[in-house]
Design a protein around this motif. Structure first.
Motif, PDB file in Angstrom:
ATOM      1  N   ARG A   1      38.808  31.677  37.492  1.00 40.80           N
ATOM      2  CA  ARG A   1      39.983  32.391  37.974  1.00 40.80           C
ATOM      3  C   ARG A   1      39.435  33.413  38.975  1.00 40.80           C
ATOM      4  O   ARG A   1      38.469  33.993  38.853  1.00 40.80           O
ATOM      5  CB  ARG A   1      40.505  33.031  37.085  1.00 40.80           C
ATOM      6  N   THR A   2      40.106  33.607  40.221  1.00 37.16           N
ATOM      7  CA  THR A   2      39.578  34.616  40.954  1.00 37.16           C
ATOM      8  C   THR A   2      40.853  35.430  41.541  1.00 37.16           C
ATOM      9  O   THR A   2      41.955  35.024  41.221  1.00 37.16           O
ATOM     10  CB  THR A   2      38.981  34.059  42.369  1.00 37.16           C
ATOM     11  N   GLU A   3      40.573  36.550  42.357  1.00 34.18           N
ATOM     12  CA  GLU A   3      41.936  37.128  42.827  1.00 34.18           C
ATOM     13  C   GLU A   3      42.661  36.318  44.000  1.00 34.18           C
ATOM     14  O   GLU A   3      43.731  36.570  44.132  1.00 34.18           O
ATOM     15  CB  GLU A   3      41.033  38.396  43.900  1.00 34.18           C
ATOM     16  N   ILE A   4      42.162  34.975  44.428  1.00 34.11           N
ATOM     17  CA  ILE A   4      43.168  34.262  45.140  1.00 34.11           C
ATOM     18  C   ILE A   4      43.413  32.984  44.527  1.00 34.11           C
ATOM     19  O   ILE A   4      43.893  32.046  45.153  1.00 34.11           O
ATOM     20  CB  ILE A   4      42.173  34.033  46.572  1.00 34.11           C
ATOM     21  N   GLY A   5      43.077  33.007  43.057  1.00 33.15           N
ATOM     22  CA  GLY A   5      43.697  31.989  42.387  1.00 33.15           C
ATOM     23  C   GLY A   5      42.485  31.234  41.818  1.00 33.15           C
ATOM     24  O   GLY A   5      41.224  31.569  42.004  1.00 33.15           O
ATOM     25  N   GLU A   6      42.735  29.886  41.128  1.00 35.09           N
ATOM     26  CA  GLU A   6      41.536  29.205  40.599  1.00 35.09           C
ATOM     27  C   GLU A   6      40.914  28.442  41.553  1.00 35.09           C
ATOM     28  O   GLU A   6      41.355  27.730  42.474  1.00 35.09           O
ATOM     29  CB  GLU A   6      42.340  28.189  39.559  1.00 35.09           C
ATOM     30  N   ILE A   7      39.597  28.515  41.618  1.00 36.40           N
ATOM     31  CA  ILE A   7      38.711  27.688  42.515  1.00 36.40           C
ATOM     32  C   ILE A   7      37.483  27.074  41.664  1.00 36.40           C
ATOM     33  O   ILE A   7      36.992  27.601  40.475  1.00 36.40           O
ATOM     34  CB  ILE A   7      37.939  28.370  43.630  1.00 36.40           C
ATOM     35  N   PRO A   8      36.834  26.003  42.221  1.00 37.24           N
ATOM     36  CA  PRO A   8      35.425  25.560  41.428  1.00 37.24           C
ATOM     37  C   PRO A   8      34.648  26.471  41.031  1.00 37.24           C
ATOM     38  O   PRO A   8      34.406  27.361  41.820  1.00 37.24           O
ATOM     39  CB  PRO A   8      35.091  24.487  42.467  1.00 37.24           C
TER      40      PRO A   8
ATOM     41  N   LYS B   1      33.726  17.681  43.462  1.00 36.61           N
ATOM     42  CA  LYS B   1      32.645  17.517  42.170  1.00 36.61           C
ATOM     43  C   LYS B   1      33.232  17.364  40.874  1.00 36.61           C
ATOM     44  O   LYS B   1      32.549  16.883  39.930  1.00 36.61           O
ATOM     45  CB  LYS B   1      31.443  18.415  42.159  1.00 36.61           C
ATOM     46  N   GLY B   2      34.655  17.435  40.755  1.00 35.73           N
ATOM     47  CA  GLY B   2      35.063  17.485  39.277  1.00 35.73           C
ATOM     48  C   GLY B   2      34.863  18.694  38.445  1.00 35.73           C
ATOM     49  O   GLY B   2      34.917  18.381  37.341  1.00 35.73           O
ATOM     50  N   GLU B   3      34.138  19.682  38.959  1.00 36.38           N
ATOM     51  CA  GLU B   3      33.588  20.874  37.831  1.00 36.38           C
ATOM     52  C   GLU B   3      34.593  21.709  37.401  1.00 36.38           C
ATOM     53  O   GLU B   3      35.844  21.600  38.038  1.00 36.38           O
ATOM     54  CB  GLU B   3      32.590  21.748  39.059  1.00 36.38           C
ATOM     55  N   PRO B   4      34.474  22.628  36.429  1.00 32.74           N
ATOM     56  CA  PRO B   4      35.375  23.385  35.921  1.00 32.74           C
ATOM     57  C   PRO B   4      35.950  24.306  37.016  1.00 32.74           C
ATOM     58  O   PRO B   4      34.861  24.585  37.951  1.00 32.74           O
ATOM     59  CB  PRO B   4      34.699  23.983  34.517  1.00 32.74           C
ATOM     60  N   ARG B   5      36.940  25.253  36.783  1.00 28.86           N
ATOM     61  CA  ARG B   5      37.463  26.040  37.848  1.00 28.86           C
ATOM     62  C   ARG B   5      37.250  27.400  36.996  1.00 28.86           C
ATOM     63  O   ARG B   5      37.423  27.471  36.018  1.00 28.86           O
ATOM     64  CB  ARG B   5      38.819  25.472  38.321  1.00 28.86           C
TER      65      ARG B   5
ATOM     66  N   LEU C   1      42.943  38.921  60.713  1.00 27.60           N
ATOM     67  CA  LEU C   1      42.131  37.596  60.196  1.00 27.60           C
ATOM     68  C   LEU C   1      41.042  37.957  59.696  1.00 27.60           C
ATOM     69  O   LEU C   1      40.342  37.387  58.578  1.00 27.60           O
ATOM     70  CB  LEU C   1      41.989  36.625  61.358  1.00 27.60           C
ATOM     71  N   HIS C   2      40.054  39.041  59.946  1.00 30.14           N
ATOM     72  CA  HIS C   2      38.855  39.254  59.509  1.00 30.14           C
ATOM     73  C   HIS C   2      38.847  39.633  57.882  1.00 30.14           C
ATOM     74  O   HIS C   2      38.007  39.672  57.242  1.00 30.14           O
ATOM     75  CB  HIS C   2      38.111  40.570  60.285  1.00 30.14           C
ATOM     76  N   GLN C   3      40.039  40.183  57.519  1.00 26.51           N
ATOM     77  CA  GLN C   3      40.241  40.644  56.154  1.00 26.51           C
ATOM     78  C   GLN C   3      40.928  39.391  55.230  1.00 26.51           C
ATOM     79  O   GLN C   3      41.068  39.657  53.971  1.00 26.51           O
ATOM     80  CB  GLN C   3      41.436  41.845  56.058  1.00 26.51           C
ATOM     81  N   LEU C   4      41.047  38.294  55.913  1.00 25.80           N
ATOM     82  CA  LEU C   4      41.472  37.048  55.148  1.00 25.80           C
ATOM     83  C   LEU C   4      40.305  36.595  54.248  1.00 25.80           C
ATOM     84  O   LEU C   4      39.159  36.186  54.482  1.00 25.80           O
ATOM     85  CB  LEU C   4      42.004  36.280  55.942  1.00 25.80           C
ATOM     86  N   LYS C   5      40.757  36.449  52.826  1.00 29.80           N
ATOM     87  CA  LYS C   5      39.963  35.965  52.008  1.00 29.80           C
ATOM     88  C   LYS C   5      40.147  34.504  51.599  1.00 29.80           C
ATOM     89  O   LYS C   5      41.126  34.015  51.517  1.00 29.80           O
ATOM     90  CB  LYS C   5      40.135  36.668  50.317  1.00 29.80           C
ATOM     91  N   ILE C   6      38.939  34.025  51.614  1.00 28.66           N
ATOM     92  CA  ILE C   6      38.772  32.392  51.551  1.00 28.66           C
ATOM     93  C   ILE C   6      38.104  31.949  50.544  1.00 28.66           C
ATOM     94  O   ILE C   6      36.903  32.364  50.316  1.00 28.66           O
ATOM     95  CB  ILE C   6      38.862  31.720  52.927  1.00 28.66           C
ATOM     96  N   PRO C   7      38.161  30.875  49.921  1.00 31.67           N
ATOM     97  CA  PRO C   7      37.384  30.039  49.142  1.00 31.67           C
ATOM     98  C   PRO C   7      36.103  29.350  49.884  1.00 31.67           C
ATOM     99  O   PRO C   7      36.607  28.608  50.569  1.00 31.67           O
ATOM    100  CB  PRO C   7      38.028  29.258  48.240  1.00 31.67           C
TER     101      PRO C   7
END
Length: 411
Positions: free
Chosen positions: A216-223, A210-214, A346-352
């Motif tokens: 900052r999070t614990e796993i990096g920048e995300i929309p 969508k080209g939206e602003p990003r 794998l259950h502890q893996l954080k994902i966007p």
């Protein structure tokens, strides 16, 4: 070669004919100066198609006095003299198709050069020797010493070569080269599509659609509209079960259910583990962490993990599978002994996680690319089957290349 009924106008020759052919043994690392570096073709550079894979080559110091006779020229054929394995007899060949390139060949190989090109067309000879190995005829010409398979080279040189007239040799080589080039073109297209998919993954899994602003999070920048969540909050992974008793490597009328192991489908069975479409992750082995979607019905072995239970209806399986492939779960394997990826890790893996509608849009992009790659892979498979069928028919004279000459395609 095997006793076959060749066309009456074909001749028979032997590789040992010194008026036609010249052999040279491979090079060893130089000891006496002056030395000069040379790129060396090794067994590891051989491909099943008979052409060189030069992505990983060795550069060795060679004694200058050997360089002239140990250098390769266009049209040379490099023969594997030591190597092979239980399912691959020694005696593979590759065609050296480079001009003005300084290459030598290793001590586990020999070079075959056509001296009289008015009698023997180098490409035709290469394809015959490829057929000779492909049809398993070098198996009876190998002997084992300390686990290494060696080609009985004098016996190999006594091989009878069927020889059609030179124009027909050129026609045969032309047909086979045309099929191979079509295959190589499709393989290059596959590589480009895979590169395009990788680039899109890099962008879409960090910027979205969508080209939206990003943010900052614990796993990096995300929309901004995406959330960070643990994989274990979305689903529960569980190990599969033992292999079914009636598993076979290929499907048939009875065995239609795919069996998934640590590296995808390992066979087919008549039994059924699940009627659901499942996320499957390799659990054990070199390829642990590889991600697949098991269509229903299916069977999941204990070398893999599967999605036993979903905790959210706001997750699209196709999106999640693509995202987990991108994350390369193999990097989470437990070191030491047998490579292993566990569900607890794998259950502890954080994902966007994007909204469901955006998951669907991203998955659709990758599905379109995957479908194109799958279609190209089917073409490669069909072209490979066609090549080996034509190789067999042309080299035994059961199919004639004369019509190509008569039609003017081959001069």
């Amino acid at each position: 070669m095997n006793d076959i009924n060749l066309p009456k106008h074909w001749k028979k020759i032997k590789l040992s004919n010194q008026d036609l052919f010249n052999f040279e043994s491979g090079i060893w690392k130089g000891k006496k100066e002056p030395l000069e570096e040379c790129t060396v073709v090794r067994n590891t550079n051989f491909t099943s198609d008979g052409y060189l894979d030069l992505t990983d080559v060795a550069v060795l110091p060679i004694e200058q006095r050997h360089l002239v006779k140990k250098s390769l020229k266009w049209g040379d054929i490099v023969i594997e003299r030591s190597g092979g394995g239980p399912k691959q007899p020694v005696g593979r060949v590759v065609f050296f198709n480079l001009n003005d390139a300084k290459y030598c060949f290793s001590n586990f190989t020999s070079r075959l050069r056509v001296i009289d090109r008015n009698t023997v067309f180098p490409s035709y000879l290469f394809f015959f020797l490829l057929y000779f190995h492909d049809s398993g005829q070098t198996r009876q010409l190998q002997q084992r010493t300390t686990g290494i398979r060696n080609l009985m080279f004098q016996n190999y040189k006594d091989t009878t070569i069927p020889l059609p007239p030179l124009p027909e040799q050129r026609a045969i080589a032309h047909v086979l080269q045309t099929i191979q080039e079509a295959k190589f073109t499709r393989q290059r297209e596959i590589a480009l599509e895979q590169e395009r998919k990788a680039a899109l993954m890099d962008y879409l899994f960090s910027h979205g659609t969508k080209g939206e602003p990003r943010k900052r999070t614990e796993i990096g920048e995300i929309p901004e509209s995406w959330e960070v969540t643990k994989l274990g909050d979305l689903l529960k992974l569980k190990s599969g079960v033992s292999r079914p008793k009636d598993i076979e490597s290929k499907p048939n009328a009875k065995l239609t259910v795919p069996v998934y192991g640590g590296n995808g489908i390992l066979g087919y069975t008549s039994e059924k583990f699940s009627d659901q479409r499942l996320l499957v992750i390799g659990r054990v082995g070199e390829y642990c962490g590889c991600v697949h979607i098991a269509e229903s019905p299916n069977w999941i072995t204990d070398n893999a993990l599967y999605s036993e239970k979903w905790f959210s209806s706001e997750i699209l399986l196709d999106f999640l599978a693509g995202q987990l492939k991108y994350f390369n779960l193999n990097r989470f394997q437990r070191r030491g002994g047998q490579p292993l990826v566990t569900q607890s890790i794998l259950h502890q893996l954080k994902i966007p996680l994007p909204p469901f509608t955006e998951q669907r849009a991203i998955a659709a992009v990758f599905q379109a690319i995957d479908e194109k790659i799958a279609a190209l892979e089917r073409e490669v498979e069909h072209l490979d089957e066609l090549f080996h069928a034509m190789l067999d028919e042309l080299m035994t004279g059961r199919r004639s290349a004369v019509p190509l000459i008569e039609s003017g395609v081959i001069q």
